[in-house]
Design an enzyme around this catalytic site. Structure first.
Site, mmCIF file in Angstrom:
data_model
loop_
_atom_site.group_PDB
_atom_site.id
_atom_site.type_symbol
_atom_site.label_atom_id
_atom_site.label_comp_id
_atom_site.label_asym_id
_atom_site.label_seq_id
_atom_site.Cartn_x
_atom_site.Cartn_y
_atom_site.Cartn_z
ATOM 1 N N ARG A 51 3.886 3.253 -5.275
ATOM 2 C CA ARG A 51 4.395 4.404 -6.004
ATOM 3 C C ARG A 51 3.501 5.644 -5.860
ATOM 4 N NH1 ARG A 51 6.428 0.031 -7.785
ATOM 5 N NH2 ARG A 51 4.336 -0.744 -7.456
ATOM 6 N N THR A 52 2.224 5.489 -6.105
ATOM 7 C CA THR A 52 1.369 6.678 -6.174
ATOM 8 C C THR A 52 1.274 7.367 -4.810
ATOM 9 O OG1 THR A 52 0.131 5.462 -7.841
ATOM 10 C CG2 THR A 52 -0.830 7.512 -7.073
ATOM 11 N N LYS A 81 -18.949 2.693 7.336
ATOM 12 C CA LYS A 81 -20.247 2.774 8.043
ATOM 13 C C LYS A 81 -21.368 3.176 7.101
ATOM 14 C CE LYS A 81 -18.201 5.382 11.282
ATOM 15 N NZ LYS A 81 -18.043 6.200 12.495
ATOM 16 N N ARG A 102 -7.865 7.425 -4.029
ATOM 17 C CA ARG A 102 -7.870 6.146 -4.776
ATOM 18 C C ARG A 102 -8.895 5.232 -4.121
ATOM 19 N NH1 ARG A 102 -2.718 2.238 -6.177
ATOM 20 N NH2 ARG A 102 -2.461 3.863 -7.745
ATOM 21 N N HIS A 129 -6.192 6.286 -14.480
ATOM 22 C CA HIS A 129 -5.070 6.630 -13.586
ATOM 23 C C HIS A 129 -4.352 7.801 -14.255
ATOM 24 C CE1 HIS A 129 -2.048 6.418 -10.638
ATOM 25 N NE2 HIS A 129 -1.738 5.133 -10.666
HETATM 26 N N1 CP Z 1 1.649 2.619 -10.866
HETATM 27 C C1 CP Z 1 0.959 2.585 -9.738
HETATM 28 O O1 CP Z 1 -0.179 3.083 -9.635
HETATM 29 O O2 CP Z 1 1.594 1.947 -8.697
HETATM 30 P P1 CP Z 1 1.028 1.797 -7.234
HETATM 31 O O3 CP Z 1 -0.227 0.959 -7.311
HETATM 32 O O4 CP Z 1 2.118 1.132 -6.437
HETATM 33 O O5 CP Z 1 0.689 3.165 -6.704
#
Ligand code: CP
Length: 304
Positions: A51-52, A81, A102, A129
């Site tokens: 999703r993100t 590295k 991320r 998040h």
């Molecule tokens: N909700 C969420 O962060 O989903 P993903 O890990 O699929 O990005």
């Protein structure tokens, strides 16, 4: 066609020609009028994401902002590295106007200050998040009309699940009454159970046991379900988890005007049989709001 595999592939004259081209790029950059706009972005992901990452990349394509994407950045970038986060941000910010990042190391956020362009936290380990919290909050507002003073029940892995850590702060800002039901991890049959409760720095939220949840369901406005973060628990292979499960029986105890959210991915904590219930917002409305939220966030940060 010509490859560039070793420096001898270019003659001295060719190198001079390329230098002339570099001078021109340098002079035009970043105001090259041939481009749709002058912005570009990097999505740098070192943990799996559906999703993100895809919603950010769709948001960027919608805004006509070219994106440089990595879905396996810890394996394919120079972090592998031994390059530091500090140098990584210094470098990435020379190539883009926005970095969406991320990584499983919670501490990477401390180094985002070395970026010269905005950095969006798309997840830092078990930390936070924030874009998920923003889209969750937006979804609550669109489903219920407002956010204030709602009764919220948050179920699942409250210690390692980062979405809750961000969401709980904004729910508290809106005077919501928050009840938590942590999943229980039994590391091994011979060891005592460990409660995966919220770290105390997030404040105190009354915690109820899994077998008590049904007593509270009729008063809940927002049911926020999360999965157990199996990938963050070394003992998973020998572990047994217990958690509240939403299914056709338990959903009947919720009031009609309740919204059911889940950041996804979902495991066993929500049975597929409740997916089509009108109160279940997680599969369509919440996901779609994620795209709209990220488009708006990018527009806000880049003022575009
Ligand atoms: N909700 C969420 O962060 O989903 P993903 O890990 O699929 O990005």
């Amino acid at each position: 066609m010509k490859n560039f595999l070793k420096i001898e592939d270019f003659s001295k004259e060719e190198i001079d020609l390329i230098f002339e081209k570099i001078d021109k790029v340098k002079k035009d950059y970043p105001s090259n009028k041939n481009q749709q706009n002058n912005l570009s972005a990097i999505t740098f992901f070192s943990e799996p994401s559906t999703r993100t990452r895809f919603s950010f990349e769709r948001a960027l394509s919608y805004l006509k902002i070219p994106v440089i994407s990595s879905s396996d950045a810890s394996g394919s970038s120079s972090l592998k590295k031994g390059e530091s986060f500090k140098d990584t941000f210094r470098t990435l910010s020379q190539y883009s106007d926005l970095i969406v990042f991320r990584h499983f190391d919670e501490k990477w956020v401390e180094y985002a200050k070395y970026s010269r362009v905005p950095v969006i936290n798309a997840g830092n380990g078990s930390g936070e998040h924030p874009t998920q919290a923003l889209l969750d909050l937006y979804t609550i507002k669109s489903e219920l009309g407002n956010i204030e003073n709602k009764n919220v029940l948050i179920c699942g892995d409250l210690k390692l699940g980062r979405t809750v850590h961000s969401l709980i702060k904004v729910l508290a800002q809106n005077n919501c009454k928050i009840l938590t039901c942590p999943s229980i991890l039994y590391k091994h049959e011979s060891l005592p159970p460990i409660s995966l409760d919220l770290p105390s720095s997030y404040g105190f939220y009354p915690s109820i046991k899994i077998n008590e949840v049904e007593d509270y369901l009729e008063d809940i406005d927002i049911l926020y379900m999360t999965r157990t973060q199996k990938e963050r628990i070394d003992e998973y292979n020998t572990a047994f988890f217990d958690f509240f499960k939403l299914d056709n029986r338990t959903i009947n105890k919720l009031k009609d005007k309740c919204v059911i959210l889940h950041p996804l991915p979902r495991n066993e904590e929500i049975s597929e049989e409740v997916d089509d219930d009108p109160r279940s917002a997680y599969h369509e409305r919440q996901i779609k709001n994620g795209l709209y939220t990220r488009i708006a966030l990018i527009q806000y940060l880049l003022q575009c």
